[in-house]
Design a protein around this motif. Structure first.
Motif, mmCIF file in Angstrom:
data_model
loop_
_atom_site.group_PDB
_atom_site.id
_atom_site.type_symbol
_atom_site.label_atom_id
_atom_site.label_comp_id
_atom_site.label_asym_id
_atom_site.label_seq_id
_atom_site.Cartn_x
_atom_site.Cartn_y
_atom_site.Cartn_z
ATOM 1 N N PHE A 187 0.872 -1.170 0.000
ATOM 2 C CA PHE A 187 0.000 0.000 0.000
ATOM 3 C C PHE A 187 0.906 1.215 0.000
ATOM 4 O O PHE A 187 1.751 1.365 0.877
ATOM 5 C CB PHE A 187 -0.911 0.019 1.227
ATOM 6 N N GLN B 97 -1.815 6.985 -4.696
ATOM 7 C CA GLN B 97 -2.267 5.925 -3.805
ATOM 8 C C GLN B 97 -2.399 4.650 -4.617
ATOM 9 O O GLN B 97 -3.069 4.628 -5.638
ATOM 10 C CB GLN B 97 -3.595 6.281 -3.159
ATOM 11 N N THR C 266 -2.607 0.177 -4.275
ATOM 12 C CA THR C 266 -2.745 -1.038 -3.493
ATOM 13 C C THR C 266 -2.477 -2.221 -4.412
ATOM 14 O O THR C 266 -2.979 -2.248 -5.537
ATOM 15 C CB THR C 266 -4.174 -1.169 -2.928
#
Length: 131
Positions: free
Chosen positions: A5, A17, A19
């Motif tokens: 992450f 961002q 993931t």
């Protein structure tokens, strides 16, 4: 299994961002040759990926195996399904190739590096390189 992450903020605004998650399983055929399967998930809206799922099956060959070093070559075929933020959904057969190098520094420390190249079998211009 691997999971990551990553988040970057600048002046309280999120600038990046991501993931990702991946898991791999294998069945040794010989001391050097392994059948392997892998599943991976990625989400990175800033890179234009709403979500991406890949599943693949292939082989891994340990080209160098010593107490201090290990070099493994990998090849696989699979399927990718990617929902993009702006460009809809892309689903395609894929081919991957890669290598993993491990240098054992001591009984408790090692240096590991993995590089994987992926090509869509439906659109040769859709290529990815991960390191």
């Amino acid at each position: 299994s691997k999971a990551a992450f990553i988040r970057n903020k600048d002046r309280e605004a999120v600038k990046a961002q991501s993931t990702s998650f991946g898991t791999e399983a294998g069945r040794a055929l010989t001391s050097r040759l392994t059948l392997r399967g892998q599943y991976a998930y990625q989400r990175d809206r800033f890179a234009g990926i709403r979500h991406r799922h890949t599943i693949e099956a292939g082989v891994a060959f340990a080209a160098v195996t010593s107490e201090r070093q290990r070099l493994t070559l990998k090849a696989a075929a699979g399927y990718a399904h990617e929902a993009r933020v702006a460009a809809g959904t892309v689903s395609a057969a894929i081919a991957t190739s890669g290598l993993t190098y491990t240098l054992r520094l001591s009984d408790t420390a090692s240096f590991d590096n993995e590089t994987v190249a992926e090509t869509s079998l439906e659109d040769a211009g859709d290529q990815r390189l991960q390191n």
